[in-house]
Design a protein around this motif. Sequence first.
Motif, PDB file in Angstrom:
ATOM      1  N   HIS B  76       7.203 -46.958 -15.115  1.00  0.00           N
ATOM      2  CA  HIS B  76       5.804 -46.586 -14.844  1.00  0.00           C
ATOM      3  C   HIS B  76       5.468 -46.620 -13.358  1.00  0.00           C
ATOM      4  O   HIS B  76       4.541 -45.946 -12.922  1.00  0.00           O
ATOM      5  N   ASP B  77       6.193 -47.437 -12.590  1.00  0.00           N
ATOM      6  CA  ASP B  77       5.886 -47.529 -11.165  1.00  0.00           C
ATOM      7  C   ASP B  77       6.632 -46.470 -10.340  1.00  0.00           C
ATOM      8  O   ASP B  77       6.547 -46.459  -9.112  1.00  0.00           O
ATOM      9  N   ASP B  78       7.348 -45.578 -10.999  1.00  0.00           N
ATOM     10  CA  ASP B  78       8.053 -44.497 -10.291  1.00  0.00           C
ATOM     11  C   ASP B  78       7.168 -43.258 -10.276  1.00  0.00           C
ATOM     12  O   ASP B  78       7.164 -42.465 -11.211  1.00  0.00           O
ATOM     13  N   ILE B  79       6.401 -43.096  -9.191  1.00  0.00           N
ATOM     14  CA  ILE B  79       5.385 -42.040  -9.155  1.00  0.00           C
ATOM     15  C   ILE B  79       5.625 -41.041  -8.024  1.00  0.00           C
ATOM     16  O   ILE B  79       4.772 -40.212  -7.732  1.00  0.00           O
ATOM     17  N   THR B  80       6.820 -41.110  -7.399  1.00  0.00           N
ATOM     18  CA  THR B  80       7.038 -40.282  -6.214  1.00  0.00           C
ATOM     19  C   THR B  80       6.967 -38.785  -6.522  1.00  0.00           C
ATOM     20  O   THR B  80       6.326 -38.030  -5.773  1.00  0.00           O
ATOM     21  N   ALA B  81       7.608 -38.325  -7.615  1.00  0.00           N
ATOM     22  CA  ALA B  81       7.621 -36.880  -7.885  1.00  0.00           C
ATOM     23  C   ALA B  81       6.200 -36.353  -8.058  1.00  0.00           C
ATOM     24  O   ALA B  81       5.845 -35.290  -7.512  1.00  0.00           O
TER      25      ALA B  81
END
Lengths: 240, 240
Positions: B76-81
Amino acid sequence: MPNPTAAMLVIGDEILSGRTRDANMHHLAQELTKVGINLREVRIVSDDRDAIVSALNDLRAAHDTVITSGGIGPTHDDITADCVAAAFGVHVDVRDDAAALLQAHYDSRGMEFNDARKRMARIPDGATLIENPVSIAPGFTIGNVHVMAGVPSVFQAMVASVIPTLTGGAPILSQTLRVDRGEGDIAGPLGRIAEEFPDLSIGSYPFQQNGAYGSNIVVRGSDGVQVDHAMARLAELFTA
Amino acid sequence: MPNPTAAMLVIGDEILSGRTRDANMHHLAQELTKVGINLREVRIVSDDRDAIVSALNDLRAAHDTVITSGGIGPTHDDITADCVAAAFGVHVDVRDDAAALLQAHYDSRGMEFNDARKRMARIPDGATLIENPVSIAPGFTIGNVHVMAGVPSVFQAMVASVIPTLTGGAPILSQTLRVDRGEGDIAGPLGRIAEEFPDLSIGSYPFQQNGAYGSNIVVRGSDGVQVDHAMARLAELFTA
């Protein structure tokens, strides 16, 4: 009440060229965390006046506290004091209090307090000095900006003397759960737990060990009861 | 012709909290230097949408190339894209080419290509994929921005595949002269030599060894004759 925020500005070509590995950021991050201040942003810029002034003005407007490292020595590439003065729109020159400290230091060692060394006494108007017990040349504080040396031993000494003057927040507690499963396996339920605890920061950091994937789940927050509660939920889900 | 410039955006709470020490910046700095690209700025921001979008838009406007690290995993904390898509104002969704790579990878291991893992196939419209020989989940390039993983082994593999696609400059040469005198002693003449060679970057980095002060003088530039000439002048002055 949200925790106060801080930013760091690292000034120096040597880090951007890959010659030197920065050591100060990691130290500062740990010291700020201890007193409940959230380090929210770090910028590393080269020894370039416009880059320094512009980054400093961005950061001091956006955060409660800004700490800079580097560029306050005696050589031509040490331009931080002048850039900070420009950012605040104040005058900068050799100041008597800083010069007196350095004069006494060099006198006691039989060394000349020459023009280059006098550059280290250039302090913007309105700033207060930060003590340097290691090599005497002071840092300074102006507004919410604390200007420190880049040499790690000096930086650390200056951090130690400035931190007690800052307004901290509730200590940021952190607990880690190691899970021997890959992130892709645990991401679904992990995301739901993160939604259940909106006041906590729940991060997942993958690792590989002996060919197997695992994840460290880190729960951070200033409410200890919530942190414990989230950890219990995670342990129940992932280590059963 | 001036060397092309690059900036790096490091995305991740774990570095700002002091939990992890960044390793990717130092690697990238060295690889860019080898191909004559000047890394001019690094920003480290937390896993916060507004902070990422705003930093990305600043950096891509100011530099020839931007490289990001972190935030492209399945959690959930992977929001780069999503943040990169927002910065460019384009649509982002699971894309067939990226999904096919991951589907084949998980099929071959008898693992489920679940919803969390499908997050790693979210690619902004118009981007091209960056190969990930280590763990398959691709990075991507959109405009002048190259989006890479934060795990050091994956980051390094992606850097290796992107660097040959960048327009480099004349290699940046670097020579170091060690002088067993403190900066305050050498700063005057050093500054005058720096003025004589305005196309070179001449830096001074103090050290302390066995209680004595010394300085490493580093001369950097893309004109080898000038670098040699400056080094000769410095050696004549400081090691006589």
